[in-house]
Write a protein that holds these residues in place. Structure first.
Motif, short mmCIF file in Angstrom:
data_model
loop_
_atom_site.label_atom_id
_atom_site.label_comp_id
_atom_site.label_asym_id
_atom_site.label_seq_id
_atom_site.Cartn_x
_atom_site.Cartn_y
_atom_site.Cartn_z
N UNK A 264 0.82 -1.22 0.00
CA UNK A 264 0.00 0.00 0.00
C UNK A 264 0.85 1.26 0.00
N UNK A 265 1.95 1.22 0.75
CA UNK A 265 2.81 2.40 0.77
C UNK A 265 3.49 2.62 -0.57
N UNK A 266 3.61 1.56 -1.37
CA UNK A 266 4.17 1.68 -2.71
C UNK A 266 3.11 2.08 -3.74
N UNK A 267 1.89 2.35 -3.26
CA UNK A 267 0.83 2.77 -4.16
C UNK A 267 0.17 1.64 -4.93
N UNK A 268 0.25 0.40 -4.40
CA UNK A 268 -0.32 -0.75 -5.10
C UNK A 268 -1.71 -1.09 -4.62
N UNK A 269 -2.26 -0.28 -3.74
CA UNK A 269 -3.64 -0.50 -3.32
C UNK A 269 -3.81 -1.80 -2.56
N UNK A 270 -4.95 -2.47 -2.81
CA UNK A 270 -5.28 -3.69 -2.07
C UNK A 270 -4.93 -4.96 -2.83
N UNK B 251 -10.73 -5.00 -11.01
CA UNK B 251 -11.79 -4.44 -10.17
C UNK B 251 -11.30 -3.24 -9.38
N UNK B 252 -10.03 -3.27 -9.00
CA UNK B 252 -9.46 -2.13 -8.27
C UNK B 252 -8.92 -1.09 -9.24
N UNK B 253 -8.30 -1.55 -10.33
CA UNK B 253 -7.73 -0.61 -11.28
C UNK B 253 -8.81 0.27 -11.91
N UNK B 254 -9.98 -0.33 -12.14
CA UNK B 254 -11.07 0.40 -12.78
C UNK B 254 -12.07 0.95 -11.78
#
Length: 765
Positions: free
Chosen positions: A355-361, A466-469
């Protein structure tokens, strides 16, 4: 005068006048019933019904167009509202497509950047490890240790281990190592396959391996205190190698001599003292990496192996980096370092800082080998092991393998990845794609081949669509709500304006539906000024015209129905009206009466034609009333003859008894007539029972009639005597039994022979 049966040529003596246009009732009545008239509460037909009453418009008013009234062409302009809705939808669709494409490009850029950064980091990490090993193999500590351990190992080969030492090692493998190995690998191993094959191996494992149930304890031991040269070397160099393990994070450090013996192990594991060329681990990547290292011509070179399951590490995935140890230009041994999987996982997971690298969940990166299995651990396995297990099993992974991954918290060498990105990267391609990953979930993936110290791996960086969009979904939801609001507003406005256009049409539609349902005479409230108003006025004219015509048709239909029922039974009349061409039915067990009124012609001579007919009709009316009361069905009648039956259309068990009762009633009627008019008319009737046929006779002037042997015989029987009386055949007598007094009157000849005829004696009433 009697009219013989089966040749009816009479017309009813009474009833309504024939229908206009001819005598054919089928033409007058038609094939189907007309629409019934609408009646008021008093039984009379009601007048026109007006839907939203409006003043009557004359032709002059209908031709007038009021200035300022919206005509049909103007009202159709309201349909332009559809253009607004269509424009909103097009704008929304364009915005959605552009937004999705932009966010998709941004997501691909993110995973591509992640792929590139992770690839550089893993290459740098392996470069650091290999560089450190090369340096370690060249320093004096490594050279001195190799010499000392090689010399001490050679000295132990000449020492015969004691029985206690052999037993200690054997117990270690049977009681400690093999049970742990079986549990870790879910297999069954034979302890004998790991039994030491050399004196030095048995001695060293009895002093440094078997006494410890924890590898960390053996790592902390410097000297076993046995006084051997090998133990002296261990006491001298163990602290050096222990520092390497602790500071650099190596899984283990081994020293091998030039003949393949593992002369030193920092953890003193089961591979201590074994020979990688002839021992139980000769097929391991340790043995193959050792052979590569011996073939190196420089101490500045190194060799590396891919991950494989390593038995001394209880089947854990293990990779090795080797560097030859040289002295004075001569290779005296090989330094082998077991690469820690934690180091690779730390690089690929960013120390689990997704998450800290900006990769979300769901964003992650992982390595895959040429065997299409992972070389780093899955993010979902670390964060959500239960969900990971369900997903990979659904994607085709064996349940047992999935459970082992969750148990060991590692997917290295266990999770197969046969996805499109891996296939393309193994072909040397680099790119991005949207496809399903190893969990069966749709992802945006960036892939590329990775060359690490001669190892052909694949790196994949991905994020779930699902997360990217998700921003696209949020944008779509906002856009959709906006469009819905615009469309609702436009629709409300359109509905409001459409009411002006639709209201008169709906009134006209309601009126038309009522007319089609039979409510003739309906009128609508119509206003002149446009095409709809003119149409409403024209409809009112048509409705009034239909009302007049329907009233005339209803009157004609009632007259036709009444006339038809005087000529034939109700059921036959229904079939006739439905258009049946040939109506004939067979009847069993029917009683037939053929009766003549004797003396009616002489009596009526003193009357005029009209008065005489009125007297005869009175008799027939009384006969018909008696027939209806007793259950007799009249077939036809002439001026002096009467043909009837019992059990024809309504089956009767006591048809013979009813017929006799009917003859008694007819005689009573004639007696009352004689008493009233001073006449002497009488009844002469013939009775028979059996099978008869009834139907309509005549193609153009249909007449209902009944024929058959029973009808013929009844006709003949009534003429056996010239005097009044009721005469019955033997079949009737058999039906009556002894209930009616009778006497034999004579016989009649038939095709079957003479038939006896009986005269029924009338009982006093």
């Amino acid at each position: 005068m009697t009219v013989p049966p089966q040749q009816p040529q009479h017309q009813p003596a009474s009833g309504p006048a024939p229908a206009p246009g001819g005598d054919d009732l089928r033409t007058a009545v038609g094939q189907t019933d007309p629409i019934p008239p609408t009646s008021g509460s008093d039984g009379q037909q009601s007048g026109p019904r007006v839907i939203e009453d409006a003043p009557r418009r004359t032709g002059r008013w209908r031709a007038f167009r009021t200035t300022g009234v919206l005509d049909i062409q103007s009202k159709l302009l309201i349909m332009l509202l559809a253009v607004s809705i269509l424009a909103a939808l097009v704008v929304g669709a364009v915005g959605y497509v552009n937004g999705r494409n932009s966010l998709q490009d941004a997501a691909f850029q993110q995973v591509t950047s992640l792929r590139e950064s992770r690839a550089r980091e893993i290459e740098r990490t392996f470069s650091d490890i290999s560089g450190a090993i090369v340096l370690d193999s060249r320093n004096q500590s490594a050279i001195g240790a190799t010499k000392a351990f090689t010399s001490g190992f050679a000295a132990l080969q000449d020492e015969n281990p004691t029985a206690a030492e052999q037993r200690s090692v054997a117990n270690y493998y049977s009681d400690q190592f093999v049970p742990q190995l079986d549990k870790a690998t879910a297999s069954t191993a034979d302890p004998k396959q790991f039994t030491p094959t050399s004196n030095a191996q048995t001695y060293l494992q009895s002093k440094y391996t078997a006494p410890f149930d924890d590898y960390d304890k053996s790592l902390a031991t410097d000297d076993a205190g046995d006084g051997s040269a090998w133990s002296a070397a261990h006491a001298e160099y163990q602290d050096y190698f222990r520092e390497q393990v602790d500071q650099l994070g190596y899984e283990d450090v081994l020293l091998l001599n030039t003949t393949g013996d593992v002369v030193y192990s920092a953890y003193s594991g089961p591979d201590l003292g074994t020979n990688v060329e002839t021992g139980p681990y000769r097929d391991s990547n340790l043995a193959s990496g050792y052979q590569k290292a011996l073939q190196l011509t420089s101490t500045d070179a190194y060799a590396a192996t891919d991950f494989e399951a390593y038995t001394p590490s209880l089947g854990a995935p293990t990779a090795w980096v080797f560097s030859p140890v040289g002295d004075n230009g001569q290779i005296i041994g090989v330094l082998a370092v077991q690469v820690p999987t934690e180091t690779i996982n730390a690089v690929m997971t960013g120390n689990q800082g997704w998450k800290s690298d900006g990769l979300g969940n769901t964003g992650e990166s992982y390595l895959v080998g040429r065997d299409r299995t992972m070389r780093s651990t899955s993010r979902q396995l670390v964060e959500h092991p239960k969900q990971y297990q369900q997903d990979v099993i659904s994607a085709g992974e064996a349940p047992a393998d999935a459970r082992e991954q969750v148990r060991d918290k590692s997917s290295i060498l266990r999770q197969s990845v046969t996805t499109t990105p891996v296939t393309r990267a193994l072909q040397g391609k680099t790119g991005t794609v949207i496809t399903s990953d190893y969990r069966g979930r749709e992802t945006l993936s960036a892939y590329a081949p990775v060359e690490v110290d001669g190892l052909h791996w694949v790196i994949v960086a991905q994020v779930d669509t699902s997360e990217a969009f998700q921003p696209v979904d949020t944008f779509t939801r906002t856009l959709g709500l906006s469009l819905v609001g615009i469309i609702v507003l436009v629709c409300l406005l359109a509905l409001l304006l459409a009411q002006v256009f639709v209201r008169p049409i709906r009134r006209l539609q309601t009126a038309v539906n009522r007319v089609s349902a039979g409510d003739i005479g309906v009128e609508v409230a119509a206003k002149p000024g446009d095409e709809i108003g003119d149409l409403g006025l024209a409809f009112n004219d048509m409705s009034r015209s239909l009302k007049i015509k329907q009233d005339l048709l209803d009157d004609q239909r009632r007259q036709n129905d009444q006339l038809l029922l005087t000529m034939m039974p109700v059921e036959v009349a229904k079939r006739y009206k439905q258009g049946d061409e040939n109506i004939a039915e067979e009847h069993q067990d029917v009683a037939v009466i053929f009766a003549d009124i004797i003396g009616i012609d002489d009596f009526s001579k003193g009357f005029g034609a009209s008065d005489g007919l009125q007297l005869v009709n009175g008799i027939w009316r009384s006969f018909d009333e008696a027939a209806a009361r007793i259950g007799i069905e009249r077939v036809r009648s002439t001026r002096s003859g009467y043909l009837a039956s019992c059990g024809l259309t309504v089956p009767r068990v006591d048809y013979a008894r009813r017929m006799v009762e009917f003859t008694n009633e007819l005689q009573t009627i004639l007696e009352r007539f004689n008493a009233q008019h001073g006449s002497s008319v009488g009844l002469r009737a013939g009775l028979d029972t059996g099978r008869v046929t009834s139907g309509l006779v005549g193609p153009s002037r249909a007449v209902y009639d009944m024929w058959g042997d029973a009808v013929n015989l009844a006709y003949r029987v009534q003429g056996i005597a010239p005097t009044p009386g009721v005469f019955a055949t033997q079949r009737v007598v058999d039906q009556l039994g002894d209930t009616v007094p009778m006497h034999e009157e004579g016989t009649v000849e038939t095709q079957g022979g003479p038939q006896r005829v009986w005269k029924l004696d009338r009982r006093a009433s």
